[in-house]
Design an enzyme around this catalytic site. Structure first.
Site, PDB file in Angstrom:
ATOM      1  N   ASN A 181       0.493  -0.048   1.115  1.00 14.38           N
ATOM      2  CA  ASN A 181       1.190  -1.319   0.849  1.00 14.38           C
ATOM      3  C   ASN A 181       0.536  -2.543   1.478  1.00 14.38           C
ATOM      4  O   ASN A 181       0.686  -3.648   0.973  1.00 14.38           O
ATOM      5  CB  ASN A 181       2.669  -1.211   1.258  1.00 14.38           C
ATOM      6  CG  ASN A 181       2.856  -0.913   2.720  1.00 14.38           C
ATOM      7  OD1 ASN A 181       1.945  -0.427   3.385  1.00 14.38           O
ATOM      8  ND2 ASN A 181       4.040  -1.210   3.225  1.00 14.38           N
ATOM      9  N   GLU A 278       3.821   4.642  12.733  1.00 13.71           N
ATOM     10  CA  GLU A 278       4.515   3.520  12.085  1.00 13.71           C
ATOM     11  C   GLU A 278       5.099   4.068  10.791  1.00 13.71           C
ATOM     12  O   GLU A 278       4.390   4.210   9.793  1.00 13.71           O
ATOM     13  CB  GLU A 278       3.534   2.385  11.780  1.00 13.71           C
ATOM     14  CG  GLU A 278       2.907   1.737  12.997  1.00 13.71           C
ATOM     15  CD  GLU A 278       3.868   0.857  13.771  1.00 13.71           C
ATOM     16  OE1 GLU A 278       5.009   0.656  13.319  1.00 13.71           O
ATOM     17  OE2 GLU A 278       3.488   0.388  14.849  1.00 13.71           O
ATOM     18  N   CYS A 312       7.747  -1.555   4.740  1.00 15.38           N
ATOM     19  CA  CYS A 312       8.491  -0.589   5.565  1.00 15.38           C
ATOM     20  C   CYS A 312       9.666  -1.203   6.294  1.00 15.38           C
ATOM     21  O   CYS A 312      10.694  -0.569   6.476  1.00 15.38           O
ATOM     22  CB  CYS A 312       7.534   0.035   6.564  1.00 15.38           C
ATOM     23  SG  CYS A 312       6.656  -1.209   7.519  1.00 15.38           S
ATOM     24  N   GLU A 492       2.173  -1.647  17.277  1.00 15.69           N
ATOM     25  CA  GLU A 492       0.974  -2.356  16.827  1.00 15.69           C
ATOM     26  C   GLU A 492       1.200  -3.828  17.136  1.00 15.69           C
ATOM     27  O   GLU A 492       2.355  -4.284  17.194  1.00 15.69           O
ATOM     28  CB  GLU A 492       0.743  -2.124  15.329  1.00 15.69           C
ATOM     29  CG  GLU A 492       0.425  -0.660  15.072  1.00 15.69           C
ATOM     30  CD  GLU A 492      -0.153  -0.358  13.713  1.00 15.69           C
ATOM     31  OE1 GLU A 492       0.397  -0.832  12.715  1.00 15.69           O
ATOM     32  OE2 GLU A 492      -1.166   0.377  13.677  1.00 15.69           O
TER      33      GLU A 492
HETATM   34  N1  LIG Z   1       6.195   1.341   9.820  1.00 18.52           N
HETATM   35  C1  LIG Z   1       5.178   0.837   9.157  1.00 18.52           C
HETATM   36  O1  LIG Z   1       4.410   0.046   9.711  1.00 18.52           O
HETATM   37  C2  LIG Z   1       4.920   1.212   7.721  1.00 18.52           C
HETATM   38  C3  LIG Z   1       5.452   2.332   7.148  1.00 18.52           C
HETATM   39  N2  LIG Z   1       5.190   2.643   5.842  1.00 18.52           N
HETATM   40  C4  LIG Z   1       5.852   3.801   5.237  1.00 18.52           C
HETATM   41  O2  LIG Z   1       4.905   4.522   4.461  1.00 18.52           O
HETATM   42  C5  LIG Z   1       5.515   5.089   3.305  1.00 18.52           C
HETATM   43  C6  LIG Z   1       4.744   4.731   2.071  1.00 18.52           C
HETATM   44  O3  LIG Z   1       3.392   4.940   2.260  1.00 18.52           O
HETATM   45  P1  LIG Z   1       2.646   6.214   1.669  1.00 18.52           P
HETATM   46  O4  LIG Z   1       1.193   5.894   1.638  1.00 18.52           O
HETATM   47  O5  LIG Z   1       3.284   6.656   0.415  1.00 18.52           O
HETATM   48  O6  LIG Z   1       2.946   7.306   2.797  1.00 18.52           O
HETATM   49  P2  LIG Z   1       2.360   8.775   2.945  1.00 18.52           P
HETATM   50  O7  LIG Z   1       2.991   9.324   4.167  1.00 18.52           O
HETATM   51  O8  LIG Z   1       2.475   9.532   1.694  1.00 18.52           O
HETATM   52  O9  LIG Z   1       0.794   8.567   3.171  1.00 18.52           O
HETATM   53  C7  LIG Z   1       0.299   7.772   4.216  1.00 18.52           C
HETATM   54  C8  LIG Z   1      -1.124   8.186   4.531  1.00 18.52           C
HETATM   55  O10 LIG Z   1      -1.123   9.501   5.050  1.00 18.52           O
HETATM   56  C9  LIG Z   1      -2.061  10.317   4.348  1.00 18.52           C
HETATM   57  N3  LIG Z   1      -1.571  11.697   4.392  1.00 18.52           N
HETATM   58  C10 LIG Z   1      -0.701  12.285   3.541  1.00 18.52           C
HETATM   59  N4  LIG Z   1      -0.451  13.561   3.934  1.00 18.52           N
HETATM   60  C11 LIG Z   1      -1.178  13.765   5.059  1.00 18.52           C
HETATM   61  C12 LIG Z   1      -1.347  14.876   5.942  1.00 18.52           C
HETATM   62  N5  LIG Z   1      -0.718  16.028   5.745  1.00 18.52           N
HETATM   63  N6  LIG Z   1      -2.171  14.730   6.996  1.00 18.52           N
HETATM   64  C13 LIG Z   1      -2.815  13.577   7.231  1.00 18.52           C
HETATM   65  N7  LIG Z   1      -2.706  12.489   6.432  1.00 18.52           N
HETATM   66  C14 LIG Z   1      -1.893  12.577   5.358  1.00 18.52           C
HETATM   67  C15 LIG Z   1      -2.111   9.676   2.989  1.00 18.52           C
HETATM   68  O11 LIG Z   1      -3.277  10.041   2.289  1.00 18.52           O
HETATM   69  C16 LIG Z   1      -2.055   8.223   3.336  1.00 18.52           C
HETATM   70  O12 LIG Z   1      -3.308   7.728   3.749  1.00 18.52           O
HETATM   71  C17 LIG Z   1       6.929   4.546   3.319  1.00 18.52           C
HETATM   72  O13 LIG Z   1       7.811   5.483   3.857  1.00 18.52           O
HETATM   73  C18 LIG Z   1       6.855   3.355   4.250  1.00 18.52           C
HETATM   74  O14 LIG Z   1       8.042   2.991   4.840  1.00 18.52           O
HETATM   75  C19 LIG Z   1       4.379   1.883   5.083  1.00 18.52           C
HETATM   76  C20 LIG Z   1       3.816   0.750   5.631  1.00 18.52           C
HETATM   77  C21 LIG Z   1       4.067   0.319   6.966  1.00 18.52           C
HETATM   78  N1  LIG Z   2       3.274  -7.460   7.325  1.00 16.49           N
HETATM   79  C1  LIG Z   2       4.321  -6.544   7.390  1.00 16.49           C
HETATM   80  C2  LIG Z   2       3.882  -5.176   7.780  1.00 16.49           C
HETATM   81  C3  LIG Z   2       4.873  -4.194   7.373  1.00 16.49           C
HETATM   82  C4  LIG Z   2       4.308  -3.029   6.629  1.00 16.49           C
HETATM   83  O1  LIG Z   2       3.164  -2.620   6.898  1.00 16.49           O
HETATM   84  O2  LIG Z   2       4.988  -2.498   5.730  1.00 16.49           O
END
Ligand SMILES: NC(=O)C1=CN([C@@H]2O[C@H](COP(=O)(O)OP(=O)(O)OC[C@H]3O[C@@H](n4cnc5c(N)ncnc54)[C@H](O)[C@@H]3O)[C@@H](O)[C@H]2O)C=CC1
Ligand SMILES: NCCCC(=O)O
Length: 521
Positions: A181, A278, A312, A492
């Site tokens: 994202n 995160e 997120c 972060e």
């Molecule tokens: N708290 C924060 O700063 C943020 C949290 N998010 C969260 O991320 C999610 C959406 O992002 P997605 O990319 O769909 O998440 P995801 O968890 O599917 O993937 C994230 C990353 O992890 C990798 N990955 C997947 N399975 C793995 C494994 N078993 N071992 C190591 N790496 C692995 C993916 O290839 C990708 O690079 C939402 O739940 C969102 O809330 C997204 C952005 C910011």
């Molecule tokens: N700039 C907002 C960051 C939040 C996120 O990575 O989803």
């Protein structure tokens, strides 16, 4: 060198015509031709592969790149390179690291439009927003450049003239794993503090958004980081696992979903590696009747519709005090209707497509279920086909406002990660606090009120890593960002993040003779 098909020409990242050509690119024209891994200071094809992934242009549904997912051999080569670069980089003074990071920040600023354009093409967010993301990215590099030289230990006087001191030292090779994202911003938010502390980093972007991390890698090289200090490996879960399990990786910083976060933590636990997680959220936004309504409405839109709702920390549970719920809802709908959806590269677009087809289906599925569970769709929530024929196969939808929601509904409990706002009414402060905290997540929360005492009282009670008072979704790099509860741990941004990319060594210095119970006779 970054090469891509830009109209008729193929040019280099570091020449002004490239920047101008990319910044002027239109939707439907970009094709990624160059290798997407980055190792030892250059783009490379991976040494081995564990499958392929396709990356799309969400605005058109076109495939722009087919990735070779890096296998174990490629991951080991990247780690080897990073280890060698770490030896050089970790010996540099903070001021020397500062100089390189500042130069990289300057280059990001210079290439802002080109980077934002690539981000928009691969992610789908509007160019307007992508430029803001690039701003928070170079700001992050500047911020940690400034802190690099301030890393210091302390001196402690001990009895008899002896003393001790502490040294804040880097960890070694750190792995960054990103979500799709905020592809460029996440790469910067992880690498800037890591490099400032003297570490090397291997970054794995989401396979959906592989492109922009390479621009960062090229900028770091050009700015003067040693070859191998910042490497990019592409791939999905399997590649991520190779990285997390590698014995020479000292730390993993992960941004993504809770289920993947659990796996990352399990793998890291086996190697006793520190992790930063995160993760996702389902954050509350609380709007009291004494708020400035216009600001509260703006805040609610910021909390729900930036990046097509794929944020997120979004405040998707919008609790509005009973007395103003009708007026607030009417105004929110009015403003939401004005959001211009369409080609994300056009200057006046404010909402582009979602990341891909399956995700669009998933978000629409949440809306269908919300209706089945009794919620009312007051506005939007439908797939949208822009009139421009080239956008026909893009993943667009109208932003959605749900009312008649209750706390137990799936749309109120689960992270949707799309442009779906649920409005809930409340009567008292105590009631709303209990309901706001009734979630396993704890990433963020928002409060709109003119009562300064209430604002701080409520912020103190909210179980969330970030609380916004009278605004939402602003992310100044000076402030730490991260979660409570299942939204993760570690931070972060902010000064505190230096602690997550370094370790403390204690040195004891004896100034007298050794006193021992084992006296020689
Ligand atoms: N708290 C924060 O700063 C943020 C949290 N998010 C969260 O991320 C999610 C959406 O992002 P997605 O990319 O769909 O998440 P995801 O968890 O599917 O993937 C994230 C990353 O992890 C990798 N990955 C997947 N399975 C793995 C494994 N078993 N071992 C190591 N790496 C692995 C993916 O290839 C990708 O690079 C939402 O739940 C969102 O809330 C997204 C952005 C910011
Ligand atoms: N700039 C907002 C960051 C939040 C996120 O990575 O989803």
């Amino acid at each position: 060198m970054f090469l891509c098909a830009v109209g008729a020409g193929v040019t280099s990242l570091f020449r002004t015509p490239w920047i101008a050509a990319v910044a002027a690119m239109s939707t439907g024209t970009f094709v990624q031709l160059e290798p997407l891994n980055y190792r030892d200071g250059a783009r490379v094809e991976p040494a081995d592969s564990c499958g392929t992934e396709k990356a799309f242009e969400p605005a058109t549904g076109r495939v722009i790149a087919t990735l070779q997912c890096s296998g174990e051999k490629e991951v080991s080569l990247a780690v080897k390179n990073a280890k060698a670069a770490f030896k050089v980089w970790s010996k540099k003074s903070g001021m020397e690291r500062c100089e390189v990071l500042l130069e990289a920040a300057r280059m990001i600023k210079e290439q802002k439009d080109a980077i934002a354009t690539m981000e928009t093409i691969n992610n789908g967010k509007s160019i307007f927003e992508a430029r803001l993301d690039v701003d928070t990215s170079w700001q992050c590099l500047e911020y940690y450049a400034g802190l690099a030289a301030s890393m210091a230990g302390e001196h402690v006087q001990l009895p008899g003239g002896s003393f001790g001191y502490t040294r804040r030292e880097p960890l070694g090779v750190c792995v960054g794993i990103g979500a799709w994202n905020y592809p460029f911003q996440i790469a910067c938010w992880k690498s800037a503090p890591a490099l400032a502390c003297g570490n090397a980093m291997i970054f794995k972007p989401s396979p959906f958004t592989p492109v922009s991390a390479l621009l960062l890698a090229e900028i770091y090289t050009k700015a003067g980081v040693p070859p191998g200090l910042f490497n990019v490996v592409q791939g999905g879960a399997a590649t991520g696992q190779f990285l997390c399990q590698h014995p020479d990786v000292a730390k993993v910083s992960f941004t993504g979903s809770v289920p993947t976060g659990v796996k990352i933590m399990e793998m890291s636990a086996k190697g006793i590696k520190p992790v930063t997680l995160e993760l996702g959220g389902k954050s509350p936004l609380i709007i009291f009747s004494d708020c400035d309504l216009e600001n509260a409405v703006k805040g609610a839109l910021l909390a729900n519709f930036l990046s097509q709702g794929q944020v997120c920390c979004n405040g998707t549970r919008v609790f509005v005090q009973q007395e103003i719920v009708d007026k607030f809802t009417e105004e929110v709908v009015k403003q939401t209707k004005k959001i211009k959806i369409g080609d994300p590269l056009l200057e006046d677009t404010r909402m582009g497509p979602l990341i891909n087809g399956p995700h669009l289906e998933r978000v629409c599925g949440f809306i269908k279920l919300a209706k089945e569970q009794g919620a009312t769709v007051l506005y939007g929530g439908e797939q949208y086909v822009p009139t421009d024929p080239k956008l026909k196969f893009g993943y667009y939808m109208t932003p959605c406002i749900l009312t008649n929601c209750s706390d137990g509904m799936t749309c109120v409990r689960e992270e949707i990660f799309g442009p779906v706002m649920s409005i809930l009414s409340f009567e008292t402060e105590a009631e709303v606090l209990e309901r706001a905290n009734d979630t396993t997540f704890g990433l963020a929360a928002g409060i709109f009120t003119r009562d300064i005492q209430r604002a701080h009282r409520v912020a103190a009670e909210l179980q969330a890593g970030t609380c916004y008072i009278n605004n939402y979704n602003v992310s100044p790099v000076e402030l730490p960002f991260g979660g409570y509860k299942k939204s993760g741990f570690g931070r972060e941004n902010g000064r505190v993040t230096l602690e997550y990319y370094s370790q403390l060594k204690t040195v004891y210095v004896e100034m007298g003779n050794v006193e021992s119970p084992f006296e020689s006779q």
